[in-house]
Design an enzyme around this catalytic site. Structure first.
Site, PDB file in Angstrom:
ATOM      1  N   HIS A  16       0.870  -1.203   0.000  1.00 11.76           N
ATOM      2  CA  HIS A  16       0.000   0.000   0.000  1.00 11.76           C
ATOM      3  C   HIS A  16       0.894   1.237   0.000  1.00 11.76           C
ATOM      4  O   HIS A  16       1.430   1.614   1.034  1.00 11.76           O
ATOM      5  CB  HIS A  16      -0.909  -0.001   1.235  1.00 11.76           C
ATOM      6  CG  HIS A  16      -1.906   1.119   1.250  1.00 11.76           C
ATOM      7  ND1 HIS A  16      -3.234   0.933   1.586  1.00 11.76           N
ATOM      8  CD2 HIS A  16      -1.790   2.447   0.987  1.00 11.76           C
ATOM      9  CE1 HIS A  16      -3.877   2.085   1.530  1.00 11.76           C
ATOM     10  NE2 HIS A  16      -3.021   3.033   1.173  1.00 11.76           N
ATOM     11  N   HIS A  18       1.563   5.348  -1.701  1.00 14.43           N
ATOM     12  CA  HIS A  18       1.221   6.527  -2.506  1.00 14.43           C
ATOM     13  C   HIS A  18       2.507   7.155  -3.016  1.00 14.43           C
ATOM     14  O   HIS A  18       3.346   7.582  -2.229  1.00 14.43           O
ATOM     15  CB  HIS A  18       0.453   7.555  -1.663  1.00 14.43           C
ATOM     16  CG  HIS A  18      -0.829   7.021  -1.096  1.00 14.43           C
ATOM     17  ND1 HIS A  18      -2.031   7.114  -1.770  1.00 14.43           N
ATOM     18  CD2 HIS A  18      -1.093   6.352   0.050  1.00 14.43           C
ATOM     19  CE1 HIS A  18      -2.985   6.554  -1.038  1.00 14.43           C
ATOM     20  NE2 HIS A  18      -2.443   6.071   0.073  1.00 14.43           N
ATOM     21  N   LEU A  19       2.637   7.227  -4.337  1.00 13.12           N
ATOM     22  CA  LEU A  19       3.829   7.847  -4.933  1.00 13.12           C
ATOM     23  C   LEU A  19       3.540   9.235  -5.486  1.00 13.12           C
ATOM     24  O   LEU A  19       4.461   9.950  -5.854  1.00 13.12           O
ATOM     25  CB  LEU A  19       4.385   6.969  -6.060  1.00 13.12           C
ATOM     26  CG  LEU A  19       5.042   5.662  -5.637  1.00 13.12           C
ATOM     27  CD1 LEU A  19       5.522   4.908  -6.877  1.00 13.12           C
ATOM     28  CD2 LEU A  19       6.209   5.913  -4.687  1.00 13.12           C
ATOM     29  N   ARG A  20       2.237   9.593  -5.592  1.00 15.46           N
ATOM     30  CA  ARG A  20       1.846  10.857  -6.222  1.00 15.46           C
ATOM     31  C   ARG A  20       2.347  10.890  -7.662  1.00 15.46           C
ATOM     32  O   ARG A  20       2.686   9.866  -8.246  1.00 15.46           O
ATOM     33  CB  ARG A  20       2.348  12.073  -5.424  1.00 15.46           C
ATOM     34  CG  ARG A  20       2.107  12.004  -3.913  1.00 15.46           C
ATOM     35  CD  ARG A  20       0.663  11.730  -3.523  1.00 15.46           C
ATOM     36  NE  ARG A  20       0.444  11.920  -2.077  1.00 15.46           N
ATOM     37  CZ  ARG A  20      -0.567  11.426  -1.415  1.00 15.46           C
ATOM     38  NH1 ARG A  20      -1.479  10.670  -2.015  1.00 15.46           N
ATOM     39  NH2 ARG A  20      -0.719  11.645  -0.117  1.00 15.46           N
ATOM     40  N   ASN A  44      -5.087   7.193  -6.213  1.00 13.60           N
ATOM     41  CA  ASN A  44      -5.860   8.416  -5.877  1.00 13.60           C
ATOM     42  C   ASN A  44      -5.105   9.684  -6.251  1.00 13.60           C
ATOM     43  O   ASN A  44      -4.851  10.550  -5.425  1.00 13.60           O
ATOM     44  CB  ASN A  44      -6.267   8.413  -4.391  1.00 13.60           C
ATOM     45  CG  ASN A  44      -5.091   8.418  -3.434  1.00 13.60           C
ATOM     46  OD1 ASN A  44      -4.004   7.907  -3.755  1.00 13.60           O
ATOM     47  ND2 ASN A  44      -5.279   8.973  -2.254  1.00 13.60           N
ATOM     48  N   LYS A 102      -9.121  -0.470  -6.404  1.00 15.33           N
ATOM     49  CA  LYS A 102      -9.259   0.157  -5.092  1.00 15.33           C
ATOM     50  C   LYS A 102     -10.629   0.783  -4.915  1.00 15.33           C
ATOM     51  O   LYS A 102     -11.075   1.567  -5.755  1.00 15.33           O
ATOM     52  CB  LYS A 102      -8.174   1.238  -4.952  1.00 15.33           C
ATOM     53  CG  LYS A 102      -8.164   1.973  -3.627  1.00 15.33           C
ATOM     54  CD  LYS A 102      -7.642   1.097  -2.508  1.00 15.33           C
ATOM     55  CE  LYS A 102      -7.842   1.749  -1.145  1.00 15.33           C
ATOM     56  NZ  LYS A 102      -6.664   2.471  -0.689  1.00 15.33           N
ATOM     57  N   HIS A 139     -10.541   0.976   1.242  1.00 14.43           N
ATOM     58  CA  HIS A 139     -10.438   1.941   2.340  1.00 14.43           C
ATOM     59  C   HIS A 139     -11.719   1.768   3.139  1.00 14.43           C
ATOM     60  O   HIS A 139     -12.787   2.217   2.717  1.00 14.43           O
ATOM     61  CB  HIS A 139     -10.279   3.383   1.828  1.00 14.43           C
ATOM     62  CG  HIS A 139     -10.181   4.368   2.961  1.00 14.43           C
ATOM     63  ND1 HIS A 139      -9.003   5.008   3.290  1.00 14.43           N
ATOM     64  CD2 HIS A 139     -11.088   4.776   3.870  1.00 14.43           C
ATOM     65  CE1 HIS A 139      -9.211   5.776   4.360  1.00 14.43           C
ATOM     66  NE2 HIS A 139     -10.476   5.649   4.728  1.00 14.43           N
ATOM     67  N   HIS A 177      -4.929  -0.754   5.593  1.00 14.72           N
ATOM     68  CA  HIS A 177      -4.548   0.006   6.791  1.00 14.72           C
ATOM     69  C   HIS A 177      -5.540  -0.164   7.946  1.00 14.72           C
ATOM     70  O   HIS A 177      -6.185   0.791   8.373  1.00 14.72           O
ATOM     71  CB  HIS A 177      -4.301   1.477   6.483  1.00 14.72           C
ATOM     72  CG  HIS A 177      -5.323   2.197   5.634  1.00 14.72           C
ATOM     73  ND1 HIS A 177      -6.686   2.029   5.774  1.00 14.72           N
ATOM     74  CD2 HIS A 177      -5.184   3.091   4.639  1.00 14.72           C
ATOM     75  CE1 HIS A 177      -7.311   2.813   4.904  1.00 14.72           C
ATOM     76  NE2 HIS A 177      -6.418   3.456   4.198  1.00 14.72           N
ATOM     77  N   LEU A 222      -5.759   9.000   7.791  1.00 12.17           N
ATOM     78  CA  LEU A 222      -7.037   8.281   7.835  1.00 12.17           C
ATOM     79  C   LEU A 222      -6.813   6.825   7.451  1.00 12.17           C
ATOM     80  O   LEU A 222      -6.016   6.566   6.536  1.00 12.17           O
ATOM     81  CB  LEU A 222      -8.046   8.936   6.897  1.00 12.17           C
ATOM     82  CG  LEU A 222      -8.557  10.302   7.388  1.00 12.17           C
ATOM     83  CD1 LEU A 222      -9.358  11.001   6.307  1.00 12.17           C
ATOM     84  CD2 LEU A 222      -9.386  10.137   8.666  1.00 12.17           C
ATOM     85  N   ASP A 250       1.181   2.595   3.591  1.00  9.61           N
ATOM     86  CA  ASP A 250       0.320   3.762   3.372  1.00  9.61           C
ATOM     87  C   ASP A 250       1.145   5.048   3.436  1.00  9.61           C
ATOM     88  O   ASP A 250       0.639   6.087   3.870  1.00  9.61           O
ATOM     89  CB  ASP A 250      -0.849   3.797   4.363  1.00  9.61           C
ATOM     90  CG  ASP A 250      -1.912   4.832   3.982  1.00  9.61           C
ATOM     91  OD1 ASP A 250      -1.963   5.221   2.802  1.00  9.61           O
ATOM     92  OD2 ASP A 250      -2.674   5.242   4.876  1.00  9.61           O
ATOM     93  N   HIS A 254       2.594  14.576   1.737  1.00 11.87           N
ATOM     94  CA  HIS A 254       1.932  15.842   1.436  1.00 11.87           C
ATOM     95  C   HIS A 254       2.940  16.955   1.691  1.00 11.87           C
ATOM     96  O   HIS A 254       3.723  16.852   2.646  1.00 11.87           O
ATOM     97  CB  HIS A 254       0.726  16.066   2.365  1.00 11.87           C
ATOM     98  CG  HIS A 254      -0.426  15.138   2.128  1.00 11.87           C
ATOM     99  ND1 HIS A 254      -1.372  15.355   1.152  1.00 11.87           N
ATOM    100  CD2 HIS A 254      -0.770  13.984   2.733  1.00 11.87           C
ATOM    101  CE1 HIS A 254      -2.264  14.380   1.174  1.00 11.87           C
ATOM    102  NE2 HIS A 254      -1.921  13.512   2.125  1.00 11.87           N
ATOM    103  N   ALA A 266      -4.898  14.639   5.341  1.00 12.17           N
ATOM    104  CA  ALA A 266      -4.613  13.355   5.985  1.00 12.17           C
ATOM    105  C   ALA A 266      -3.535  12.600   5.232  1.00 12.17           C
ATOM    106  O   ALA A 266      -3.591  12.484   4.010  1.00 12.17           O
ATOM    107  CB  ALA A 266      -5.889  12.516   6.021  1.00 12.17           C
TER     108      ALA A 266
HETATM  109  N1  LIG Z   1      -4.066   7.555   4.597  1.00 18.77           N
HETATM  110  C1  LIG Z   1      -4.213   8.849   4.460  1.00 18.77           C
HETATM  111  O1  LIG Z   1      -4.443   9.538   5.448  1.00 18.77           O
HETATM  112  N2  LIG Z   1      -4.111   9.479   3.257  1.00 18.77           N
HETATM  113  C2  LIG Z   1      -3.946   8.859   1.970  1.00 18.77           C
HETATM  114  C3  LIG Z   1      -5.207   8.237   1.453  1.00 18.77           C
HETATM  115  C4  LIG Z   1      -5.567   6.939   2.122  1.00 18.77           C
HETATM  116  O2  LIG Z   1      -4.831   5.977   2.068  1.00 18.77           O
HETATM  117  O3  LIG Z   1      -6.647   6.868   2.742  1.00 18.77           O
HETATM  118  C5  LIG Z   1      -3.431   9.914   0.979  1.00 18.77           C
HETATM  119  O4  LIG Z   1      -3.513   9.687  -0.229  1.00 18.77           O
HETATM  120  O5  LIG Z   1      -2.928  10.966   1.424  1.00 18.77           O
HETATM  121 ZN   LIG Z   2      -3.355   4.984   1.451  1.00 19.62          ZN
HETATM  122 ZN   LIG Z   3      -7.045   4.817   2.732  1.00 20.73          ZN
END
Ligand SMILES: NC(=O)N[C@@H](CC(=O)O)C(=O)O
Ligand SMILES: [Zn+2]
Ligand SMILES: [Zn+2]
Length: 347
Positions: A16, A18-20, A44, A102, A139, A177, A222, A250, A254, A266
């Protein structure tokens, strides 16, 4: 040289991540690629990755951002919306590059505005995923504003997830998560098709980290951190050796100014030291010998992929986590900034 203080484990994977996209991606992907063989890449983005064409081109951008000679493999996912069709699922499967889809309940978390508003209407899509043997990643939080933020995961189990698991008995589902004792019990008591990822922050911190002695936005993610008894339940699950609990950071970067704000967003960033952070949690639980299975075996087994064959080495060495890291034109504050860690990944 392998000193007696070194810990060598099969190279882990991050199920899990996030690489943006854009300039910041290069900065964060290299931190993950040092540690992990593969990662499930969350879709996302703004706009989200909703079809195979977008997933394939995002995959190319990730590969282009990797350091030379990196063996890191991004496993792509599609973001389910009210408009996803069974046909798109078949295309995703046929591409060979999409590893899962997802489900974000609309409004549940960062960039989930385009998520699913009515899960019942998703049935034909879930049927197609079950047929194609594509896992569903969830999620798991309800979005009803009347439900307390600390109860949203538990609410999702009873109002949604139990039915999904029962109605699609061959669909593999990853409860992403997990943050509560109730979620741990649900997964542990569930069928072999149900797995869960656990983050380093939910293993290391409880909700006091966000709120006691001042408000600390870098611990806000979150599902939100819960009480200590829930952290204990997660630690028990992760260190139990149960094969359906596995590593998923996760890691969600940011820009610092978006976190340190009157309405901070979040997400906790942990790619700078993910394996070291998990090692800290496992060591504190007296279970370092269980780290390898959780980090490097269980996820691959659940996804039906071969385990990695190379190793990574952790050295017992105290080091201080930097206050921040570059993130494109911005900076990102890592989990445990300016705290010390007792394990360090050897390159
Ligand atoms: N976990 C988080 O608080 N944020 C994640 C999104 C997610 O995994 O719910 C994100 O993309 O910033
Ligand atoms: Zn996530
Ligand atoms: Zn999530």
């Amino acid at each position: 040289m392998l000193s007696t203080e070194d810990l060598e484990i099969t190279r882990p994977d991050d199920w899990h991540l996030h690489l943006r996209d854009g300039p910041g991606m290069k900065d964060v992907v290299q931190l993950s690629a040092r540690q992990f063989g593969r990662a499930i890449i969350m879709p996302n983005l703004k706009p989200p990755i909703v079809n195979t064409k977008q997933a394939l081109s995002y995959r190319e951008r990730i590969l282009a951002a990797l350091p030379e000679r990196s063996q890191f493999t991004p496993l792509m996912t599609l973001y389910l919306t009210d408009g996803t069709t069974p046909d798109e699922i078949a295309k995703a499967k046929a591409s060979g590059a999409v590893a899962a889809c997802k489900l974000y309940p609309a409004g549940a978390t960062t960039n989930s505005e385009n998520g699913v508003t009515d899960i019942a209407r998703l049935a034909p899509v879930l049927e197609a995923m079950q047929r194609a043997n594509l896992p569903l990643l969830v999620h798991g939080e309800v979005t009803d504003p009347d439900v307390d933020i600390f109860d949203r995961e538990q609410g999702f189990i009873e109002s949604r997830l139990r039915a999904i698991v029962a109605d699609f008995p061959e669909l593999r589902v990853v409860f992403e998560h997990v943050t509560t004792a109730e979620a741990v019990d649900f997964v542990r008591d569930g069928p072999s098709t149900l797995g869960a990822t656990i983050t380093p922050h939910h293993l290391l911190y409880n909700r006091n980290a966000i709120l006691a002695g001042g408000i600390r936005p870098h611990f806000y993610c979150l599902p939100v951190l819960k009480r200590e008894r829930h952290r204990q339940a997660l630690l028990d699950a992760a260190t139990s050796g149960h094969p359906r609990f596995f590593l998923g950071t996760d890691s969600a970067p940011h820009p610092v100014q978006d976190k340190e704000s009157a309405c901070g967003c979040a997400g906790a960033f942990s790619a700078h030291a993910a394996v070291e952070l998990y090692a800290k949690a496992f060591e504190a639980a007296g279970a370092l010998d269980r780290l390898e299975a959780f980090a490097s075996h269980h996820g691959a087994d659940f996804y039906g992929l071969p385990r990695n064959t190379d190793k990574v080495r952790l050295r017992r060495e105290v080091w201080e986590v930097p206050a921040d890291y570059p993130f494109g034109d911005h900076r990102v504050v890592p989990l445990g900034a300016e705290e010390t860690l007792a394990w360090r990944l050897v390159d």
